[in-house]
Design a protein around this motif. Structure first.
Motif, short mmCIF file in Angstrom:
data_model
loop_
_atom_site.label_atom_id
_atom_site.label_comp_id
_atom_site.label_asym_id
_atom_site.label_seq_id
_atom_site.Cartn_x
_atom_site.Cartn_y
_atom_site.Cartn_z
N LEU A 68 1.07 -1.24 -0.01
CA LEU A 68 0.02 0.17 -0.05
C LEU A 68 0.75 1.26 0.09
O LEU A 68 1.99 1.18 0.50
CB LEU A 68 -0.81 0.07 1.21
N PRO A 69 0.27 2.33 -0.78
CA PRO A 69 1.32 3.60 -0.54
C PRO A 69 1.17 4.22 0.86
O PRO A 69 0.17 3.83 1.68
CB PRO A 69 0.40 4.47 -1.44
N PRO A 70 2.28 4.82 1.27
CA PRO A 70 2.36 5.37 2.61
C PRO A 70 1.07 6.00 3.08
O PRO A 70 0.53 5.88 4.31
CB PRO A 70 3.49 6.43 2.78
N HIS A 71 0.35 6.82 2.21
CA HIS A 71 -0.68 7.51 2.67
C HIS A 71 -1.82 6.66 3.22
O HIS A 71 -2.91 6.92 4.14
CB HIS A 71 -1.27 8.82 1.89
N ARG A 72 -2.01 5.54 2.45
CA ARG A 72 -3.22 4.70 2.80
C ARG A 72 -2.67 3.90 4.23
O ARG A 72 -3.64 3.44 4.93
CB ARG A 72 -3.14 3.61 1.64
N VAL A 73 -1.48 3.70 4.26
CA VAL A 73 -1.09 2.97 5.71
C VAL A 73 -1.39 3.92 6.73
O VAL A 73 -1.67 3.69 7.75
CB VAL A 73 0.36 2.58 5.49
N THR A 74 -1.15 5.27 6.84
CA THR A 74 -1.20 6.30 7.53
C THR A 74 -2.90 6.29 7.85
O THR A 74 -2.98 6.47 8.99
CB THR A 74 -0.64 7.59 7.37
N GLY A 75 -3.65 6.20 6.98
CA GLY A 75 -4.82 6.13 6.87
C GLY A 75 -5.41 5.12 8.04
O GLY A 75 -6.61 5.24 8.28
N ARG A 76 -4.65 3.99 7.98
CA ARG A 76 -5.08 2.87 8.77
C ARG A 76 -4.50 3.08 10.19
O ARG A 76 -4.52 2.19 10.93
CB ARG A 76 -4.60 1.72 8.40
N HIS A 77 -4.30 4.32 10.63
CA HIS A 77 -3.46 4.82 11.93
C HIS A 77 -2.34 4.16 12.50
O HIS A 77 -1.94 3.82 13.45
CB HIS A 77 -4.54 4.80 12.78
N ILE A 78 -1.37 3.66 11.32
CA ILE A 78 -0.24 3.16 11.62
C ILE A 78 0.75 4.34 11.37
O ILE A 78 1.05 4.89 10.14
CB ILE A 78 0.40 1.86 10.44
N ILE A 79 1.21 4.74 12.42
CA ILE A 79 2.05 6.26 12.28
C ILE A 79 3.40 5.57 12.59
O ILE A 79 4.02 5.03 13.48
CB ILE A 79 1.52 7.26 13.26
N HIS A 80 4.37 6.15 11.59
CA HIS A 80 5.79 6.11 11.54
C HIS A 80 6.38 7.22 11.89
O HIS A 80 6.36 8.22 11.49
CB HIS A 80 6.04 5.43 10.21
N CYS A 81 7.30 7.22 13.07
CA CYS A 81 7.98 8.38 13.48
C CYS A 81 9.26 8.30 13.13
O CYS A 81 10.19 7.22 13.70
CB CYS A 81 7.98 8.50 14.78
N PRO A 82 9.89 8.75 11.81
CA PRO A 82 11.13 8.37 11.45
C PRO A 82 12.37 8.70 11.86
O PRO A 82 12.35 9.50 12.90
CB PRO A 82 11.04 8.83 9.84
N GLU A 83 13.34 7.79 11.40
CA GLU A 83 14.84 8.13 12.22
C GLU A 83 15.14 9.41 11.85
O GLU A 83 14.85 9.93 10.60
CB GLU A 83 15.73 6.95 11.44
#
Ligand SMILES: Nc1ncnc2c1ncn2[C@@H]1O[C@H](COP(=O)(O)OP(=O)(O)OP(=O)(O)O)[C@@H](O)[C@H]1O
Ligand SMILES: [Mg+2]
Lengths: 240, 381, 272
Positions: A68-83
């Motif tokens: 899935l593209p990142p914005h769809r993943v974020t839409g599922r409330h999987i939030i990545h706080c990057p390095e």
């Protein structure tokens, strides 16, 4: 809630992750230990959709999310706080936090979350209208964490939040992460770290990653007592 | 016996002699002479080239019907130069090598004339261009003539009109910064005094410029009574438009380079009232319409334009000059006759040359844009 | 303006902007011919049609490069190609010659502090300022505007916030092109003409405005545009109108020598 099955990821011909499987359940903090170049960031980036796996599957709440593209993943409330924090340097603290809630349409919810973040990090409230790029490293890390929380995470992916911070700050950041977890027992956290001592302090379970593979896994307690871990990570941490 | 034989021989000789006299004196027609025509029949100037050809053909038809030049029938040798100087030079060489060529009509542009002139000069042939208007072509080449008015002539039109019709005293001039634009402007500046005019502002622009508002504002700050636009049609139209857009209703005079449909299309409503000048009676004048009707009826050509007129008159003036001199060999004498032409009745106007052998005329015909068309100022009023 | 917007978000120099500007003038002219002298109708049509063309340019010549990870300067080449294509297309449709614009506004004039100002000038100026302020405000406060800035500052982080990066980039091209096209329409109205070649210099000047003002700063591009106009007008008036372009490019060189990042720009960081 997160189920990674036999994941392989590479950059062109370079193989960075070679067949890892791990799980994160709601309410737990899972630590992903590994030294530089082990493949921790690659794993997290693949979960959040920045990278696509060459093999394997990623499941989140009984849904397959790999590819899935990142914005769809974020839409599922999987939030990545990057390095490396990656705050938006020319935006103010408030704007950064608003960006964190980009997918949230309800203004009231955004307001509530911002209040929570300001409670957690009063420092951010003081700096609300300051451009993020002009803040200190510790403040930026707080902002990065706060911004991640603004997305209302079900699963929080944290990539080396301690990177480049003074020991005292590291402790307070990990304390905050512990607080976040205690505050919301439905949230899962996957924490990639080199700082094993602090991470295992707040973590429930953990995995050790070496050159793209998981070598050891167990509860935080088991890992803390593991000889290899002690030698490779804790020893180094203590000595350092 | 001996005497009778001698008589017979003598009589036979006389008979042969007489017969040959009869043959040569009456029955045998004179050989044909050739006029060369170098014209841009194809390429971007094809329309001009067609007019060259049609004008010259019409004149040759009339001449041949009336017995030719000095009794010799005339034939046109037509060569297409595509409007390119190097082709004009080639054409000149071909004509120079050909037997029976007495003179040349064409080519079109100043550059083409410059290329062809030295070759024809060496061959002792006169060149007369129906379109080139650069005076130095004539003053620098013994055997070259032009028929279009040179800058020295048409530079007078605007000042004369500004003084006589507009009663202006202050002019502003804007010109394209190419040779032509500068030469016209300089020629105008030299004679402004003669017409009681003063140039309050002179400015130029680069061909291709589209935005003139700041230049116009600067010009208008000097309060001129009239604007002279020494421009090509696109820029002329845009300057006109932008002047009107800025709210100035100062009279605008443009060169004949603007008398094209494109000028009207670009300038639109704001082009109304712009004045230009024609060297010939405009197409809506009585005399022009009368001649146009005659032209169509006589020769069958659909139109009767500037280069028809020029080409036709050149051929007619060649005939006049050769017949004045009485032979085809004394080129210098023919050139002199042409150089001194005065009051020659052409198809539409009289032709006169000045002391520099250049067309001289003080007559011009103002035309104006009215209801989206160029019309005579007189008949349009 | 549009130029700087695209640059600021994508770090690519969009050379199709000049041709889009020109097409704005022509589409406006055509619409005016079809529906009569309605500036508003022409404006709407121009914004919609050229916004769409901008999207096509992005989809067809910019995105494929980006997806293959080509270095951004290649987009300069591909958008230049698109620009040349669009100009050639305009020549086929409308011919290469100058076309005149109809009079759209009443020919009224006012005198303000000794200078005459026409109604047309007032309208076009207000419209241009309105568009500029509107765009600036949108980028500052609008949700999509914020997303644009986020993408500009850190594309990956923006994606992690849930920003659909492709959508934002498409939108940027649409808005940038619509703005450029509106500029073409305003220029057509103001100077009274349209011509296929008109975009080239504008594209170049837009580029210069963006550089002079500071790459990636919309306000800087506005300032740069203003300075270019002033340089041309004053250089023309006090030195020579024949040399106004020479003067302009000399000023560009000077600015680059003194402040390589432009007047309002900050140095361009390489993104990691
Ligand atoms: N963009 C990239 N292109 C090519 N190789 C990469 C890229 N990013 C990472 N790698 C390689 O993939 C491997 C895993 O890198 P990764 O960043 O996942 O490690 P990490 O465990 O996060 O290390 P660190 O503790 O330094 O952050 C390394 O060998 C690294 O060199
Ligand atoms: Mg890493």
């Amino acid at each position: 809630m997160l189920d990674i099955r036999d994941l392989h990821v590479g950059y062109g011909s370079i193989k960075a992750v070679e067949g890892i499987s791990l799980k994160v359940a709601a309410g737990e903090i899972v630590v992903l230990l590994g030294s530089n170049g082990a493949g921790k960031s690659t794993t997290l980036k693949t979960v959040s959709g920045l990278l696509t796996p060459s093999r394997g599957e990623i499941w989140f709440q009984d849904e397959r999310i790999d590819g899935l593209p990142p914005h769809r993943v974020t839409g599922r409330h999987i939030i990545h706080c990057p390095e490396g924090r990656r705050v938006f340097p020319e935006m103010t603290v408030t704007e950064n936090l608003e960006m964190g809630a980009y997918v949230e349409r309800r203004r009231s919810v955004v307001k509530e979350r911002m209040a929570l973040v300001f409670d957690l990090f009063p420092r951010l409230k003081e700096r609300a209208s300051q451009p993020a790029g002009t803040m200190s490293g510790g403040e930026q890390q707080m902002l990065a964490l706060g911004r991640a929380l603004m997305g209302g995470p079900r699963l929080l992916l944290l990539d080396e939040p301690s990177l480049g911070l003074a020991p005292a700050l590291v402790e307070s950041i990990f304390a905050s992460i512990g607080d976040i977890s205690t505050a919301d027992k439905t949230m899962g956290i996957l924490l990639a770290e080199q700082n094993a001592a602090e991470a295992l302090e707040i973590g429930d379970r953990g995995y050790v990653m070496e050159t793209g593979r998981l070598t050891i896994s167990g509860t935080a307690e088991e890992l803390r007592r593991d000889e290899t871990v002690q030698r490779a990570y804790l020893g180094a941490a203590v000595a350092g | 016996m001996r005497s009778s034989t001698g008589k017979i021989i003598a009589m036979a000789l006389i008979a042969v002699f007489a017969f040959s006299l009869v043959l040569s004196g009456c029955a045998k027609p004179k050989e044909e002479v050739i006029l060369g025509l170098i014209a841009p029949l194809t390429g971007s100037k094809a329309d001009q080239g067609r007019q060259f050809k049609e004008g010259a053909e019409a004149a040759v038809k009339v001449i041949n019907e009336e017995g030719g030049i000095l009794g010799h029938p005339v034939r046109l040798e037509i060569i297409d130069d595509e409007g390119r100087p190097e082709n004009a030079a080639n054409a000149a060489s071909r004509l120079a090598a050909m037997d029976g060529v007495i003179a040349v009509v064409g080519p079109s542009s100043t550059a083409s004339v410059s290329a062809a002139a030295p070759i024809l000069q060496d061959a002792g042939l006169i060149l007369w261009s129906p379109a080139a208007s650069t005076g130095s072509l004539v003053t620098e080449n013994q055997l070259v003539y032009i028929i279009a008015n040179p800058i020295s002539v048409y530079a007078k039109y605007m000042p004369a009109y500004a003084q006589e019709t507009l009663g202006a005293t202050k002019v502003a001039i804007i010109n394209v910064s190419d040779d032509w634009g500068r030469n016209v402007t300089n020629a105008q500046l030299e004679i402004l005094d003669d017409y009681g005019l003063e140039a309050v502002e002179v400015t130029s622009y680069t061909q291709g410029d589209r935005e003139f508002r700041s230049q116009i504002t600067a010009m208008m700050a000097e309060n001129p009574d009239v604007l002279f636009l020494n421009c090509h049609y696109t820029e002329g139209a845009l300057i006109t438009k932008q002047t009107r857009d800025l709210g100035y209703d100062v009279p605008i005079l443009v060169q004949a380079t603007c008398v094209y449909p494109q000028f009207l299309e670009i300038a639109g409503e704001q082009g109304e009232g712009v004045v230009s000048f024609d060297s010939y009676p405009p197409s809506d004048s009585a005399i022009r319409q009368e001649k146009t009707a005659w032209w169509k009826e006589t020769f069958g050509y659909a139109d009767f334009e500037t280069y028809h007129i020029n080409s036709y008159d050149i051929v007619m003036m060649y005939k006049y000059a050769f017949e004045e001199v009485g032979n085809f060999d004394d080129v210098e004498a023919v050139a002199e006759v042409i150089g001194n032409i005065s009051g020659f009745q052409g198809i539409l106007v009289e032709r006169t040359h000045d002391e520099n052998r250049l067309p001289a005329s003080d007559v011009f015909y103002p035309i104006v844009v009215r209801d989206g068309a160029w019309v005579s100022l007189e008949t349009g009023q | 303006m549009g130029f700087s917007l695209v640059f600021s978000v994508l770090r690519i120099i969009n050379f199709s902007y000049g041709s889009i500007f020109m097409l704005g003038a022509f589409v406006g002219l055509t619409v005016l011919g079809l529906v009569g002298k309605s500036f508003l109708a022409a404006f709407l049509a121009v914004v919609v049609v050229l916004g769409f063309v901008g999207v096509l340019v992005e989809r067809l010549v910019v995105r494929p490069l980006r997806e293959k990870g080509a270095p951004p300067f290649l987009a300069l080449v591909s958008t230049l190609g698109a620009s040349i294509f669009l100009q050639a297309a305009a020549e086929v449709i409308w011919g290469a010659e100058v076309r005149g614009y109809p009079i759209l506004f009443p020919q009224q004039f006012y005198t303000v502090a000794g200078a005459r100002i026409s109604f047309t000038e007032v309208v076009t100026l207000l419209f241009a300022i309105g568009l500029m302020v509107g765009l600036q405000a949108y980028v500052k406060w609008g949700k999509m505007g914020k997303a644009m800035r986020a993408v500009a500052q850190d594309t990956q982080a923006a994606a992690l916030m849930g920003v659909n990066v492709n959508q934002v980039i498409t939108f940027v091209f649409a808005v940038g092109s619509a703005m450029g096209a509106a500029g073409g329409l305003l220029t057509g109205t103001y100077y009274g003409y349209a011509q296929p070649a008109m975009g080239f210099m504008v594209g170049l000047k837009g580029f210069i405005a963006a550089i002079v003002g500071g790459m990636g700063s919309v306000a800087g591009a506005g300032l740069g545009g203003f300075l270019i106009g002033m340089t041309e007008a004053l250089g023309g008036a006090y030195i020579s109108f024949d040399y106004k372009e020479v003067i302009l490019f000399s000023v560009l060189l000077l600015v680059l020598l003194i402040r390589p990042s432009g007047i309002l720009g900050h140095s361009i960081r390489e993104k990691v």
